[in-house]
Design a protein around this motif. Structure first.
Motif, PDB file in Angstrom:
ATOM      1  N   LEU A  29       0.828  -1.202   0.000  1.00  0.00           N
ATOM      2  CA  LEU A  29       0.000   0.000   0.000  1.00  0.00           C
ATOM      3  C   LEU A  29       0.866   1.257   0.000  1.00  0.00           C
ATOM      4  CD1 LEU A  29      -2.861   1.138   0.076  1.00  0.00           C
ATOM      5  CD2 LEU A  29      -2.796   0.951   2.558  1.00  0.00           C
ATOM      6  N   ASN A  30       1.865   1.278   0.842  1.00  0.00           N
ATOM      7  CA  ASN A  30       2.753   2.444   0.910  1.00  0.00           C
ATOM      8  C   ASN A  30       3.611   2.584  -0.341  1.00  0.00           C
ATOM      9  OD1 ASN A  30       1.957   3.379   3.460  1.00  0.00           O
ATOM     10  ND2 ASN A  30       3.276   1.923   4.473  1.00  0.00           N
ATOM     11  N   ALA A  31       4.166   1.488  -0.821  1.00  0.00           N
ATOM     12  CA  ALA A  31       5.071   1.534  -1.968  1.00  0.00           C
ATOM     13  C   ALA A  31       4.363   1.907  -3.270  1.00  0.00           C
ATOM     14  CB  ALA A  31       5.775   0.187  -2.126  1.00  0.00           C
ATOM     15  N   HIS A  32       3.077   1.579  -3.379  1.00  0.00           N
ATOM     16  CA  HIS A  32       2.357   1.778  -4.637  1.00  0.00           C
ATOM     17  C   HIS A  32       1.264   2.834  -4.544  1.00  0.00           C
ATOM     18  CE1 HIS A  32       4.404  -1.535  -6.627  1.00  0.00           C
ATOM     19  NE2 HIS A  32       4.391  -2.101  -5.427  1.00  0.00           N
ATOM     20  N   TYR A  33       1.295   3.620  -3.496  1.00  0.00           N
ATOM     21  CA  TYR A  33       0.268   4.641  -3.279  1.00  0.00           C
ATOM     22  C   TYR A  33       0.156   5.581  -4.483  1.00  0.00           C
ATOM     23  CZ  TYR A  33      -2.497   8.223  -0.953  1.00  0.00           C
ATOM     24  OH  TYR A  33      -3.486   9.111  -0.616  1.00  0.00           O
ATOM     25  N   SER A  34       1.288   6.088  -4.962  1.00  0.00           N
ATOM     26  CA  SER A  34       1.238   7.025  -6.097  1.00  0.00           C
ATOM     27  C   SER A  34       0.771   6.322  -7.371  1.00  0.00           C
ATOM     28  CB  SER A  34       2.582   7.721  -6.306  1.00  0.00           C
ATOM     29  OG  SER A  34       3.582   6.782  -6.615  1.00  0.00           O
ATOM     30  N   ASP A  35       1.092   5.037  -7.525  1.00  0.00           N
ATOM     31  CA  ASP A  35       0.584   4.274  -8.680  1.00  0.00           C
ATOM     32  C   ASP A  35      -0.935   4.166  -8.616  1.00  0.00           C
ATOM     33  OD1 ASP A  35       3.215   3.836  -9.511  1.00  0.00           O
ATOM     34  OD2 ASP A  35       3.333   1.923  -8.436  1.00  0.00           O
ATOM     35  N   PHE A  36      -1.449   3.887  -7.422  1.00  0.00           N
ATOM     36  CA  PHE A  36      -2.904   3.793  -7.247  1.00  0.00           C
ATOM     37  C   PHE A  36      -3.558   5.147  -7.543  1.00  0.00           C
ATOM     38  CE2 PHE A  36      -1.781   0.513  -3.804  1.00  0.00           C
ATOM     39  CZ  PHE A  36      -1.775  -0.523  -4.710  1.00  0.00           C
ATOM     40  N   GLN A  37      -2.930   6.205  -7.078  1.00  0.00           N
ATOM     41  CA  GLN A  37      -3.459   7.550  -7.304  1.00  0.00           C
ATOM     42  C   GLN A  37      -3.490   7.871  -8.807  1.00  0.00           C
ATOM     43  OE1 GLN A  37      -1.107  10.824  -5.759  1.00  0.00           O
ATOM     44  NE2 GLN A  37      -2.991  11.867  -5.157  1.00  0.00           N
ATOM     45  N   ASN A  38      -2.391   7.598  -9.509  1.00  0.00           N
ATOM     46  CA  ASN A  38      -2.340   7.863 -10.950  1.00  0.00           C
ATOM     47  C   ASN A  38      -3.352   7.023 -11.718  1.00  0.00           C
ATOM     48  OD1 ASN A  38      -0.319   9.784 -10.658  1.00  0.00           O
ATOM     49  ND2 ASN A  38       1.311   8.272 -10.856  1.00  0.00           N
TER      50      ASN A  38
END
Length: 92
Positions: A29-38
């Motif tokens: 969740l922390n490592a891919h937060y910006s990927d999820f946001q994009n």
């Protein structure tokens, strides 16, 4: 003497409905937060709406108590949850 209604820091809070989240899930969740946001920004076309959906998604994940052992399976599970969360937001 302490107030019986006061919850001590080392005692579980009965109003806190979060369940323990595995380290793999938290790491993903922390490592891919910006990927999820994009992903959400592309999906819904609006940054503010995407951030609202992402916040709801993170709350649901943290409350789920899902136990996943490795980051790879956690990422797939998170994207599935994200898809359902964004679909639910579209219906509102």
């Amino acid at each position: 003497m302490s107030d019986p209604k006061e919850i001590q820091p080392d005692e579980p809070n009965p109003q806190d409905d979060r369940r323990p989240v595995t380290p793999a899930l938290e790491l993903a969740l922390n490592a891919h937060y910006s990927d999820f946001q994009n992903y959400l920004i592309r999906r819904v076309g609006d940054r503010t709406t995407a951030e609202d959906i992402l916040q709801t998604f993170c709350i649901r994940v943290m409350r789920s108590g899902t136990q996943l052992r490795d980051e790879g399976s956690a990422i797939g599970w998170l994207y599935t949850c994200l898809l359902y969360t964004s679909d639910a937001a579209d219906e509102e």
